[in-house]
Motif scaffolding. Structure first.
Motif, short mmCIF file in Angstrom:
data_model
loop_
_atom_site.label_atom_id
_atom_site.label_comp_id
_atom_site.label_asym_id
_atom_site.label_seq_id
_atom_site.Cartn_x
_atom_site.Cartn_y
_atom_site.Cartn_z
N ARG A 102 -13.74 -20.20 -4.44
CA ARG A 102 -14.73 -18.94 -5.77
C ARG A 102 -13.28 -17.77 -5.00
N ILE A 103 -13.65 -17.47 -3.90
CA ILE A 103 -13.64 -16.00 -3.78
C ILE A 103 -11.81 -15.29 -4.59
N GLU A 104 -11.63 -14.39 -4.16
CA GLU A 104 -10.15 -14.07 -4.71
C GLU A 104 -9.78 -13.59 -4.07
N LEU A 105 -8.03 -14.17 -4.04
CA LEU A 105 -7.72 -13.93 -2.25
C LEU A 105 -6.18 -12.64 -2.89
N GLY A 106 -5.64 -11.63 -1.66
CA GLY A 106 -4.85 -11.12 -2.47
C GLY A 106 -3.81 -10.59 -1.35
N THR A 107 -2.83 -10.33 -1.62
CA THR A 107 -1.87 -9.92 -0.71
C THR A 107 -2.08 -8.01 -0.51
N ALA A 108 -1.76 -7.59 0.18
CA ALA A 108 -2.05 -5.85 0.53
C ALA A 108 -0.36 -5.73 2.22
N VAL A 109 0.37 -5.22 1.62
CA VAL A 109 1.09 -6.17 0.79
C VAL A 109 2.10 -6.77 1.10
N VAL A 110 3.56 -7.52 0.13
CA VAL A 110 4.75 -8.12 0.72
C VAL A 110 5.26 -6.94 0.14
N PRO A 111 6.50 -7.02 1.38
CA PRO A 111 7.18 -5.88 1.15
C PRO A 111 8.72 -6.65 0.20
N LEU A 112 8.90 -5.39 -0.90
CA LEU A 112 9.77 -6.34 -2.04
C LEU A 112 11.25 -6.01 -1.70
N GLN A 113 11.76 -5.79 -0.02
CA GLN A 113 13.22 -5.79 0.30
C GLN A 113 13.32 -7.07 0.72
N ASP B 266 17.30 3.60 0.32
CA ASP B 266 17.16 4.83 -0.14
C ASP B 266 16.50 5.61 -1.54
N LYS B 267 16.38 4.47 -2.25
CA LYS B 267 15.82 4.51 -3.64
C LYS B 267 14.72 3.54 -3.77
N PRO B 268 12.89 3.99 -3.06
CA PRO B 268 12.13 3.40 -3.30
C PRO B 268 11.65 2.62 -4.38
N ALA B 269 11.63 4.04 -5.07
CA ALA B 269 10.56 4.32 -5.93
C ALA B 269 10.92 3.06 -7.01
N ALA B 270 12.79 3.44 -7.45
CA ALA B 270 13.73 3.28 -8.08
C ALA B 270 13.79 1.13 -8.29
N TYR B 271 14.21 1.21 -7.14
CA TYR B 271 14.16 -0.20 -6.38
C TYR B 271 12.69 -1.24 -7.28
N THR B 272 11.39 -0.53 -6.61
CA THR B 272 10.53 -0.78 -7.33
C THR B 272 10.82 -1.42 -8.46
N ARG B 273 11.16 -0.16 -9.20
CA ARG B 273 10.90 -0.31 -11.21
C ARG B 273 11.34 -1.60 -11.93
N ASP B 274 12.72 -1.37 -11.03
CA ASP B 274 13.67 -2.12 -11.32
C ASP B 274 13.27 -4.56 -11.14
N TYR B 275 12.82 -4.21 -9.64
CA TYR B 275 12.06 -5.67 -8.82
C TYR B 275 11.42 -5.69 -10.00
N LEU B 276 10.47 -5.12 -10.37
CA LEU B 276 9.02 -5.34 -11.50
C LEU B 276 10.13 -5.79 -12.88
N PRO C 9 3.47 10.22 -7.08
CA PRO C 9 3.32 10.30 -8.37
C PRO C 9 4.27 9.64 -9.27
N VAL C 10 5.01 9.43 -8.30
CA VAL C 10 6.88 8.78 -9.53
C VAL C 10 6.41 6.94 -9.09
N MET C 11 6.13 6.92 -8.30
CA MET C 11 4.87 5.52 -7.62
C MET C 11 3.42 4.99 -8.54
N LEU C 12 2.87 6.42 -8.47
CA LEU C 12 1.54 5.86 -9.02
C LEU C 12 2.01 5.59 -10.78
N GLN C 13 3.03 5.93 -11.49
CA GLN C 13 3.69 6.57 -12.69
C GLN C 13 3.96 4.75 -13.19
N ILE C 14 5.07 4.30 -12.18
CA ILE C 14 5.51 3.24 -12.47
C ILE C 14 4.47 1.89 -12.22
#
Length: 330
Positions: A60-71, A114-124, A179-184
């Motif tokens: 039943r229980i929800e199972l989450g990762t906190a968190v998987v590094p994208l790179q 170098d640009k973790p926020a931009a990389y996160t947006r592209d990755y998502l 702020p930028v990551m929260l926007q993403i």
């Protein structure tokens, strides 16, 4: 507010870790907790593999990762792994991801940071398409049920066929602090997974920004998952509990990302984040997080004591209280 527990972060004998993970998740499910969250410690078990193990021993229980590094892996590889685990768990995976920290990505893995926020947006952009798959008919071959993931952005050029897709919703949560990551996260994910964020930082910084970003993007209200240490103890032992939190968990404070988040709140260190004291004190702190906008709380059990037996007894007392408080905060 939903109440969950963090499992798998504790160091120890690796030969016995599998049985301990199973025991801990079976307790969490039997105690009625809503979720369990597996951190990705750099030198420890793979968190998605831990989810698969726990899924096989729960229903039943929800199972989450906190968190998987994208790179650490390509978004197609992560989507394939996550979708497989999601299916194996009966649709119970919450995929927490994030750009991690310079001391892990650059210093340990030798990868650019170098640009973790931009990389996160592209990755998502790639990850979300891979998870969603095609619509009812668009892009899908009737013979092969194959779907082409076509994404070209500054970080990825992907033309990858797949037959995988999430049959049931699989939330994607991003560790968004600034702020930028929260926007993403608000625009491209289902919420955020937090550590080192107190009530003030969440209520005045995180919740308003991610909620607005989601609303502006026409998305449902995002989940805000906050991780905090918790110790059941006498009020006279609260300072000892905070000191132990600072000894065991203080390494997180070395990250500039966490330092900036601490500056937005009232907590000066992880000890200040610790919900310590009797049952009433812990419940009061939980409700403060709920009032700040937290939708899910992830409890990091932090026992206190001078001997191994005392630490074990403290852990079990804290677990009993957490199971009772789960009913009170819903």
């Amino acid at each position: 507010m939903r109440l969950g527990v963090m499992i798998g972060a504790e160091r120890g004998d690796m030969a016995r870790k599998v049985s301990k993970l199973i025991s801990d998740i079976q307790w969490a499910e039997s105690a009625g907790l809503d979720s369990a969250w597996m951190p990705q410690v750099p030198n420890d078990f793979d968190c998605l593999t831990m989810v698969a193990l726990m899924a096989a021993n729960t229903t039943r229980i929800e199972l989450g990762t906190a968190v998987v590094p994208l790179q650490a892996q390509h978004p197609i590889a992560l989507a394939r792994q996550a979708l497989s685990v999601h299916a194996m768990s009966g649709g119970r995976l919450a995929l927490g991801v994030g750009p991690s920290h310079h001391w892990i990505v650059r210093d340990m893995l030798g990868l650019p940071y170098d640009k973790p926020a931009a990389y996160t947006r592209d990755y998502l952009q790639v990850l979300n398409m891979a998870i969603a798959g095609p619509g009812p008919s668009e892009g899908r071959s009737a013979a092969t049920r194959e779907f082409m993931i076509d994404v070209e952005n500054d970080s990825f050029t992907v033309h990858n066929p797949t037959v995988l897709a999430a049959d049931t919703p699989m939330p994607v949560l991003v560790s968004a602090l600034g702020p930028v990551m929260l926007q993403i996260a608000g625009e491209h994910a289902d919420g955020t997974s937090l550590w080192m964020a107190d009530e003030k930082a969440i209520g005045e910084h995180i919740a308003p920004k991610i909620n607005k970003a989601a609303a502006d993007a026409g998305k449902p209200a995002p989940r805000i998952v906050a991780g905090i240490p918790v110790t059941l103890c006498a009020n006279s032992e609260i300072e000892a509990a905070k000191d132990r939190a600072n000894r065991i968990l203080a390494e997180a404070e070395t990250s500039p990302n966490y330092q900036r988040l601490l500056d937005r709140g009232e907590a000066r260190n992880v000890g200040d984040l610790c919900a310590a004291g009797d049952e009433e004190s812990i419940l009061k702190r939980f409700k403060q997080f709920a009032d700040a906008g937290v939708t899910d709380l992830s409890v990091r059990l932090l026992p206190i004591g001078e001997t191994r037996d005392e630490l074990i007894a403290s852990k079990y007392r804290t677990r009993e209280v957490i199971a009772e408080l789960a009913k009170a905060v819903r």
